[in-house]
Design a protein around this motif. Structure first.
Motif, PDB file in Angstrom:
ATOM      1  N   SER A 101       0.660  -1.310   0.090  1.00  0.00           N
ATOM      2  CA  SER A 101       0.038   0.127   0.027  1.00  0.00           C
ATOM      3  C   SER A 101       0.819   1.252  -0.064  1.00  0.00           C
ATOM      4  N   VAL A 145      -3.270   1.783   7.908  1.00  0.00           N
ATOM      5  CA  VAL A 145      -3.135   0.558   7.673  1.00  0.00           C
ATOM      6  C   VAL A 145      -3.068   0.077   9.201  1.00  0.00           C
ATOM      7  N   THR A 169      -6.391   1.665  11.881  1.00  0.00           N
ATOM      8  CA  THR A 169      -8.009   1.485  11.309  1.00  0.00           C
ATOM      9  C   THR A 169      -8.259   0.204  10.968  1.00  0.00           C
ATOM     10  N   SER A 170      -9.514  -0.100  11.009  1.00  0.00           N
ATOM     11  CA  SER A 170      -9.547  -1.477  10.475  1.00  0.00           C
ATOM     12  C   SER A 170     -10.180  -1.294   8.761  1.00  0.00           C
ATOM     13  N   SER A 171     -10.131  -0.463   8.317  1.00  0.00           N
ATOM     14  CA  SER A 171     -10.374  -0.157   7.216  1.00  0.00           C
ATOM     15  C   SER A 171      -9.626  -1.358   5.940  1.00  0.00           C
ATOM     16  N   ARG A 172     -10.132  -1.796   5.110  1.00  0.00           N
ATOM     17  CA  ARG A 172      -9.718  -2.573   4.106  1.00  0.00           C
ATOM     18  C   ARG A 172      -9.330  -2.135   3.014  1.00  0.00           C
ATOM     19  N   VAL A 173      -9.800  -0.985   2.631  1.00  0.00           N
ATOM     20  CA  VAL A 173      -9.336  -0.127   1.483  1.00  0.00           C
ATOM     21  C   VAL A 173      -9.133   1.329   2.107  1.00  0.00           C
ATOM     22  N   ASP A 192      -9.709   6.821   4.909  1.00  0.00           N
ATOM     23  CA  ASP A 192     -10.218   5.635   5.369  1.00  0.00           C
ATOM     24  C   ASP A 192     -11.455   5.585   5.727  1.00  0.00           C
ATOM     25  N   ARG A 193     -12.113   4.586   6.381  1.00  0.00           N
ATOM     26  CA  ARG A 193     -13.386   4.292   6.770  1.00  0.00           C
ATOM     27  C   ARG A 193     -13.578   4.573   8.370  1.00  0.00           C
ATOM     28  N   SER A 194     -12.333   4.843   9.053  1.00  0.00           N
ATOM     29  CA  SER A 194     -12.477   5.313  10.517  1.00  0.00           C
ATOM     30  C   SER A 194     -12.798   6.709  10.727  1.00  0.00           C
TER      31      SER A 194
END
Length: 120
Positions: A4, A40, A43-47, A66-68
């Motif tokens: 990433s 990475v 957060t628990s974001s996969r994307v 990210d999604r957090s």
């Protein structure tokens, strides 16, 4: 994920090269590497999504989305330099004109504004 950060550095390098801002590539790559590593790791974001924008003549904005919705904070009190990580935001703070977090309903973008020389 190491891949990433590698992809993010490549994207930032291409953007700054296209903008003829090669003198700022090293700092921009370090900024994006630290932002990606934080996303990475914390957060628990996969994307995640990486952005590079040139909103002003003298600044380039590097961001990671990210999604957090957890807002990152500088940790001035932790001076244990034997730890393998924990100083990423301190580096971002040192390298950027300013940095911050934009919250969205579904996540956030952490960004840093890098000072660059305006093109003639």
């Amino acid at each position: 994920m190491p891949s990433s950060a590698l992809s993010a550095r490549r994207l930032v390098r291409i953007a700054l090269t296209n903008w003829r801002l090669e003198q700022s590539i090293d700092d921009a790559e370090l900024i994006v590497s630290e932002l990606v590593s934080n996303a990475v790791r914390h957060t628990s974001s996969r994307v995640i999504r990486v952005t590079a924008a040139w909103p002003m003549d003298t600044r380039v904005r590097i961001g990671v989305i990210d999604r957090s919705r957890t807002i990152p904070h500088l940790q001035y009190t932790d001076r244990d330099y034997t730890r393998p990580h924990g100083r990423g935001l301190l580096m971002i703070d040192a390298l950027t004109y300013r940095w911050g977090t934009d919250l969205y309903n579904w996540g956030k973008m952490v960004w840093g504004d890098l000072l660059v020389e305006a093109r003639p």
